[in-house]
Write an enzyme that holds these catalytic residues in place. Structure first.
Site, PDB file in Angstrom:
ATOM      1  CE  LYS A  33      -2.147   1.823   3.657  1.00  0.00           C
ATOM      2  NZ  LYS A  33      -2.061   3.285   3.578  1.00  0.00           N
ATOM      3  CG  ASP A  60      -4.784   4.442   1.667  1.00  0.00           C
ATOM      4  OD1 ASP A  60      -5.959   4.824   1.511  1.00  0.00           O
ATOM      5  OD2 ASP A  60      -4.242   4.381   2.798  1.00  0.00           O
ATOM      6  CE  LYS A  62      -7.358   6.610   4.317  1.00  0.00           C
ATOM      7  NZ  LYS A  62      -5.925   6.288   4.219  1.00  0.00           N
ATOM      8  CG  ASP A  65     -12.471  18.176  -4.442  1.00  0.00           C
ATOM      9  OD1 ASP A  65     -13.467  18.906  -4.639  1.00  0.00           O
ATOM     10  OD2 ASP A  65     -11.313  18.618  -4.355  1.00  0.00           O
ATOM     11  CB  THR A 124      -9.311   1.703  11.452  1.00  0.00           C
ATOM     12  OG1 THR A 124      -8.201   2.217  10.720  1.00  0.00           O
ATOM     13  CG2 THR A 124     -10.053   0.718  10.597  1.00  0.00           C
ATOM     14  NE  ARG A 215       1.384   2.798  12.928  1.00  0.00           N
ATOM     15  CZ  ARG A 215       0.489   3.659  13.382  1.00  0.00           C
ATOM     16  NH1 ARG A 215       0.874   4.679  14.122  1.00  0.00           N
ATOM     17  NH2 ARG A 215      -0.784   3.498  13.079  1.00  0.00           N
TER      18      ARG A 215
HETATM   19  O1  C5P Z   1       0.657   1.101  10.926  1.00  0.00           O
HETATM   20  P1  C5P Z   1      -0.760   0.648  10.711  1.00  0.00           P
HETATM   21  O2  C5P Z   1      -0.910  -0.857  10.611  1.00  0.00           O
HETATM   22  O3  C5P Z   1      -1.729   1.271  11.700  1.00  0.00           O
HETATM   23  O4  C5P Z   1      -1.113   1.223   9.265  1.00  0.00           O
HETATM   24  C1  C5P Z   1      -2.413   1.228   8.744  1.00  0.00           C
HETATM   25  C2  C5P Z   1      -2.400   1.875   7.407  1.00  0.00           C
HETATM   26  O5  C5P Z   1      -3.740   1.857   6.894  1.00  0.00           O
HETATM   27  C3  C5P Z   1      -1.965   3.339   7.394  1.00  0.00           C
HETATM   28  O6  C5P Z   1      -1.256   3.551   6.181  1.00  0.00           O
HETATM   29  C4  C5P Z   1      -3.262   4.115   7.363  1.00  0.00           C
HETATM   30  O7  C5P Z   1      -3.171   5.325   6.656  1.00  0.00           O
HETATM   31  C5  C5P Z   1      -4.172   3.163   6.588  1.00  0.00           C
HETATM   32  N1  C5P Z   1      -5.617   3.294   6.840  1.00  0.00           N
HETATM   33  C6  C5P Z   1      -6.168   3.237   8.107  1.00  0.00           C
HETATM   34  N2  C5P Z   1      -7.525   3.379   8.277  1.00  0.00           N
HETATM   35  C7  C5P Z   1      -8.325   3.561   7.220  1.00  0.00           C
HETATM   36  C8  C5P Z   1      -7.761   3.612   5.928  1.00  0.00           C
HETATM   37  C9  C5P Z   1      -6.383   3.454   5.773  1.00  0.00           C
HETATM   38  O8  C5P Z   1      -5.462   3.031   9.079  1.00  0.00           O
HETATM   39  N3  C5P Z   1      -9.630   3.647   7.364  1.00  0.00           N
END
Ligand code: C5P
Length: 241
Positions: A33, A60, A62, A65, A124, A215
Site C-alpha cells: 500500500k 491509498d 483517499k 472532493d 479505523t 507498523r
Molecule cells: O501502521 P498501521 O498498521 O496502523 O497502518 C495502517 C495503514 O492503513 C496506514 O497507512 C493508514 O493510513 C491506513 N488506513 C487506516 N484506516 C483507514 C484507511 C487506511 O489506518 N480507514
C-alpha cells in the site's frame, strides 16, 4: 510462504526505505500500500519501482472532493497502473457513482484493466469520542454499513473498514465485495493511533478479503520474522471461495 490477502503499508517518506523493505521481505509479500506520506514525497517513482518488482499496489490516496474532480483525479492515477484506488464514501452517492462510471469509461477507452475502486467508510482510528464529536446520530457500526451499502449501490468494488465491522458489512453486501481492513494488530503488538482493531485471524474470520498492516511489520525489529508470524496466523483461516 506468501498470501495475497496481506497488504503491507509502506508508510515511509523516501524511496530508499521502500526499496530496503521490499527487498528484505522478498517473495513473502506480493501486495503493498502506498499512502499519502510516501506518494506526496516520492510520487510516481514508487509505483514504478513496485511494478518493476512485480508487486501489486493499493494506492491509498483517499480522494474526497466534488464528483468531477474526484473522477478526473482517479483517471489520472489510473495511468500509473495501481491495482486498487480509493475514495471517501463521505463524498456521497453521486460522487462515488460518477467516479466508478468515469473510471470504467476511461479504462474501456484506453483498453486497460480498470483498477478496483473502494471507499473508505469510517477511519479505523476514529473512536467513540471522536465519533460523538462529529455529531452523527447513527451508531458508528450502523453508519459504516450504511456507507458500504451506498458504495456498493454506486458501483464500487468494496470498502476500507475496521475488522470489527467486517462481519456486518459482509452480511449486508454479500460475498463478492472487497473488505480491506487496516487496524490489524497481532496479539501483543502496539496499538499506536488505531482504535477499532482485531488480530489477523479475527479480521479474516469476520470476512475481510485483505489486511492492511503497517507498523507491526515496518517498525518491527525484524520485519521478515514479523511478516512470517502474521502469514502463519493467516494460513489458519483459508480464503473464502
Ligand atoms: O501502521 P498501521 O498498521 O496502523 O497502518 C495502517 C495503514 O492503513 C496506514 O497507512 C493508514 O493510513 C491506513 N488506513 C487506516 N484506516 C483507514 C484507511 C487506511 O489506518 N480507514
Amino acid at each position: 510462504m506468501s498470501d495475497n490477502r496481506l497488504i503491507v503499508a509502506l508508510d515511509f517518506h523516501n524511496i530508499d526505505d521502500v526499496k530496503q523493505l521490499v527487498n528484505e521481505l522478498g517473495d513473502s509479500v506480493n501486495y503493498y500500500k502506498v499512502g499519502m506520506e510516501l506518494f506526496y514525497s516520492v510520487g510516481a517513482e514508487v509505483v514504478k519501482f513496485l511494478k518493476s518488482s512485480n508487486k501489486n499496489i493499493f494506492l491509498d490516496l483517499k480522494l474526497h472532493d466534488i464528483p468531477n474532480t474526484v473522477a478526473g483525479g482517479l483517471c489520472s492515477l489510473m495511468n500509473l497502473g495501481a491495482n486498487i484506488l480509493n475514495i471517501h464514501a463521505g463524498g456521497g452517492y453521486t460522487m462515488m457513482k460518477t467516479a466508478a462510471e468515469r473510471l470504467k469509461m476511461e479504462a474501456d477507452l484506453l483498453k486497460i484493466e480498470r483498477p478496483k475502486l473502494i471507499a473508505v467508510t469510517v477511519l479505523t482510528s476514529i473512536n467513540q469520542e471522536d465519533w460523538e464529536g462529529l455529531g452523527y446520530n447513527l451508531q458508528m457500526k450502523g453508519q459504516v454499513v450504511r456507507l458500504a451499502k451506498l458504495a456498493q449501490k454506486a458501483g464500487l468494488d468494496g470498502v476500507v473498514a475496521s475488522p470489527q465491522e467486517a462481519k456486518a458489512i459482509r452480511e449486508a453486501c454479500g460475498k463478492d465485495f472487497l473488505i480491506v481492513t487496516p487496524g490489524v494488530r497481532p496479539a501483543g503488538a502496539a496499538i499506536n493511533d488505531q482504535s477499532r482493531i482485531a488480530t489477523p485471524s479475527q479480521a479474516l474470520t469476520n470476512g475481510a478479503t485483505h489486511l492492511v498492516i503497517g507498523r507491526p511489520i515496518i517498525a518491527a525489529e525484524n520485519p521478515k520474522e514479523a511478516t512470517q508470524r502474521i502469514l502463519e496466523e493467516m494460513s489458519t483461516i483459508p480464503a473464502a471461495q
